[in-house]
Enzyme design. Structure first.
Site, short mmCIF file in Angstrom:
data_model
loop_
_atom_site.label_atom_id
_atom_site.label_comp_id
_atom_site.label_asym_id
_atom_site.label_seq_id
_atom_site.Cartn_x
_atom_site.Cartn_y
_atom_site.Cartn_z
N HIS A 101 22.76 40.11 27.64
CA HIS A 101 22.82 40.47 25.94
C HIS A 101 21.11 40.41 25.70
CE1 HIS A 101 26.79 38.93 24.94
NE2 HIS A 101 26.91 38.42 25.92
N GLU B 117 23.37 46.30 21.60
CA GLU B 117 23.12 45.48 22.37
C GLU B 117 22.50 46.48 23.35
OE1 GLU B 117 23.62 41.67 22.71
OE2 GLU B 117 23.94 41.00 20.66
N GLU C 56 19.75 36.44 27.85
CA GLU C 56 19.16 37.48 26.85
C GLU C 56 18.15 37.68 26.73
OE1 GLU C 56 20.51 37.22 23.82
OE2 GLU C 56 22.72 36.42 23.52
N HIS D 139 28.16 43.82 23.29
CA HIS D 139 27.41 43.71 21.76
C HIS D 139 27.06 44.97 21.35
CE1 HIS D 139 27.32 38.89 21.35
NE2 HIS D 139 28.78 39.95 20.30
#
Length: 251
Positions: free
Chosen positions: A172, A48, A242, A45
């Site tokens: 991420h 990010e 994350e 992404h």
């Protein structure tokens, strides 16, 4: 250079290379290895950016500390791959004007002229059902078919050609979490032994980082993601980190 080599997983929509650093004492480039493989991939992404910096700095740390006995053991016994930017087109799109664009996807021009497919909804794992959108303008647009994008096709080719891969980490941001399958359905993996391995590994990584270990679907159900596909396809123990923070642009 005695233990590293550089090669590309393939090209993006715009023709950029998807550069990958390999750390292996006995094999270079794309030559196959019998050593257990570990694959670290960042920046599915675009917005990010921590997901670019962490795998890059992991590579630096690994090589700077190569003579520490514990790290030396890993380098000598593992086949390590680090791909810091799977989505370089999207990353460039996000920063091209000098002001962040909050762009998440790649840069495919869709039929309705919207930009991008969500690469982490484009894998063939319950593709485009829960947590993904068939609307091209959506941030979670899954594409026209599983592996419709050259970036995810590159991962597919790479993973399927390397039966030695045992673990995968997809970076991420943001949430301070260590996630493990399943993400595409609201259930843990069915194999009891594997489930215990996922829980233990996630717990150990969370203890090291201060993050929270969690079944991926407990965050939200999202189909077509990397970790689910890698485990379904190759029994690879695949996780999503994350990374920390409360924004995509922590400064």
């Amino acid at each position: 250079p005695d233990i590293t080599s550089l090669f590309s997983l393939g090209k993006t929509i715009e023709g950029r290379e998807i550069w990958t650093l390999r750390v292996n004492t006995t094999a270079k480039g794309e030559a196959l290895s019998a050593k257990p493989g570990a694959f670290f991939v960042g920046t599915h992404h675009a917005r990010e950016h921590l997901a670019t910096e962490v795998p890059l700095l992991f590579a630096v740390w690994l090589l700077d500390n190569r003579n520490i006995p514990e790290i030396k053991k890993y380098i000598e016994t593992l086949d390590i791959y680090i791909t810091p930017i799977l989505n370089p087109d999207g990353l460039e799109y996000d920063i091209r004007t000098g002001k962040y664009q909050l762009h998440r996807k790649n840069t495919r021009i869709n039929a309705d002229k919207t930009v991008g497919v969500d690469l982490n909804r484009n894998y063939d794992s319950w593709w485009c059902t829960a947590g993904a959108s068939s609307y091209p303008g959506s941030d979670t647009y899954c594409g026209t078919a599983p592996f419709s994008e050259p970036e995810t096709q590159a991962v597919k080719r790479f993973v399927e050609a390397r039966k030695n891969l045992k673990t995968l980490m997809s970076y991420h941001s943001f949430s301070d979490l260590i996630l493990y399958p399943w993400g595409g359905k609201d259930a843990p993996v069915e194999d009891e032994r594997d489930r215990k391995v996922f829980v233990k590994m996630a717990g150990e990584m969370a203890a090291a980082t201060g993050y929270t270990p969690q079944l991926s679907s407990d965050l939200y159900v999202a189909t077509g993601d990397t970790a689910d596909w890698a485990y379904k396809t190759g029994k690879i123990f695949a996780f999503t980190t994350e990374l920390e923070g409360g924004t995509f642009y922590p400064g």
